[in-house]
Design an enzyme around this catalytic site. Structure first.
Site, short mmCIF file in Angstrom:
data_model
loop_
_atom_site.label_atom_id
_atom_site.label_comp_id
_atom_site.label_asym_id
_atom_site.label_seq_id
_atom_site.Cartn_x
_atom_site.Cartn_y
_atom_site.Cartn_z
N SER A 52 0.83 -1.21 0.00
CA SER A 52 0.00 0.00 0.00
C SER A 52 0.87 1.26 0.00
O SER A 52 1.67 1.46 -0.91
CB SER A 52 -0.95 -0.05 1.19
OG SER A 52 -1.98 0.91 1.06
N ASP A 68 -10.11 -4.96 -4.02
CA ASP A 68 -9.37 -4.15 -3.05
C ASP A 68 -10.28 -3.00 -2.64
O ASP A 68 -10.62 -2.15 -3.47
CB ASP A 68 -8.08 -3.64 -3.69
CG ASP A 68 -7.17 -2.90 -2.72
OD1 ASP A 68 -7.67 -2.35 -1.73
OD2 ASP A 68 -5.95 -2.88 -2.97
N HIS A 91 -7.22 -6.09 0.31
CA HIS A 91 -6.09 -5.15 0.30
C HIS A 91 -4.85 -5.67 1.03
O HIS A 91 -3.74 -5.63 0.50
CB HIS A 91 -6.52 -3.80 0.89
CG HIS A 91 -5.43 -2.79 0.88
ND1 HIS A 91 -4.90 -2.29 -0.29
CD2 HIS A 91 -4.75 -2.18 1.89
CE1 HIS A 91 -3.95 -1.41 -0.01
NE2 HIS A 91 -3.83 -1.34 1.31
#
Length: 255
Positions: A100, A201, A231
């Site tokens: 991320s 996601d 995610h």
């Protein structure tokens, strides 16, 4: 400020006897409002293969969202930059990875350091968003300190990344403001890239992947779709795939 026990950094020495006599280092970065807990299993899997692994705790993470709100992108990047220097001094070659926002920080490091690192492994990296409500952040961050959190987007039952239950808006604005600068720097990245993207996601939308693919200069670019993870894929059903394929990637780009 007390640090959550699972949020402590991870540091594992290289075992050159497992990697052809050379010391290979891997630096991994966790994401926004998360902590090392979200990627420690990944780091441990790589360490088991002989790689030296560093997973730093980014400033403001693993404590409280209020503390995170007093930090900025520059603080997070500086910590990753220092960790890279430490690992590079102990290693013959270094590969950098991230989840991320950690992926975004890794991309920035690759743009700044060039071939001082040998490759990038990215898991659902975030460099943009199509959400329109973020346009209000410059003003909203002074009125509302936080919004509901983004942690634990995990498909696997019982998954827990130990992230914040609130999203601090000053810190969020800092991250998104620097995304613009990072997107301009993507063209400077030439090292090999292995990118994992979850098919579903709920945190990072497809725009980030599209931008990275369109702007990055790396000719050695591999994209892998994760069909059974959300995610936080490093703790989800596809985690073994990430561990195995990233280990093979590290071996290839440092051979």
């Amino acid at each position: 400020m007390a640090i959550h026990p699972l949020a402590s950094p991870l540091s594992r020495p290289a075992s050159p006897e497992q990697t052809g006599g050379r010391r290979i280092g891997v630096l991994l970065s966790h994401g926004f409002t998360g902590s090392p807990a979200s990627i420690k299993p990944w780091g441990e899997a790589l360490a088991a293969r002989g790689y030296g692994v560093e997973v730093p705790r980014l400033p403001g993470h693993g404590t409280s969202w209020q503390e995170l709100n007093r930090t900025t992108w520059d603080d997070w990047y500086a910590e990753l930059d220092r960790a890279f220097d430490r690992l590079a001094r102990e290693s013959d070659e270094v590969v950098v990875g991230g989840l991320s926002m950690g992926g975004a920080l890794a991309l920035q490091l690759a743009a700044d350091r060039g071939e001082a690192l040998r490759g990038l492994v990215l898991v659902n990296p975030a460099v943009a968003t199509t959400r329109k409500d973020v346009l209000a952040l410059p003003v909203l961050k002074w009125v509302v300190p936080s919004l509901p959190g983004i942690a634990n987007d995990i498909k696997k039952p019982g998954g827990e990344e130990h992230g914040y239950l609130r999203t601090p808006l000053k810190a969020t604005h800092s991250m998104m403001r620097h995304w613009r600068l990072l997107r301009e720097d993507l063209v400077r990245i030439t090292v090999p890239v292995l990118l994992f993207k979850s098919a579903v996601d709920h945190v990072v939308d497809p725009s980030s992947l599209e931008i990275i693919k369109a702007r990055i200069s790396s000719r050695d670019f591999t994209e892998r779709s994760l069909e059974e993870s959300f995610h936080v894929a490093t703790l989800d059903n596809d985690a073994p795939t990430i561990f195995e394929e990233s280990a093979a990637f590290v071996a290839r780009v440092t051979s």
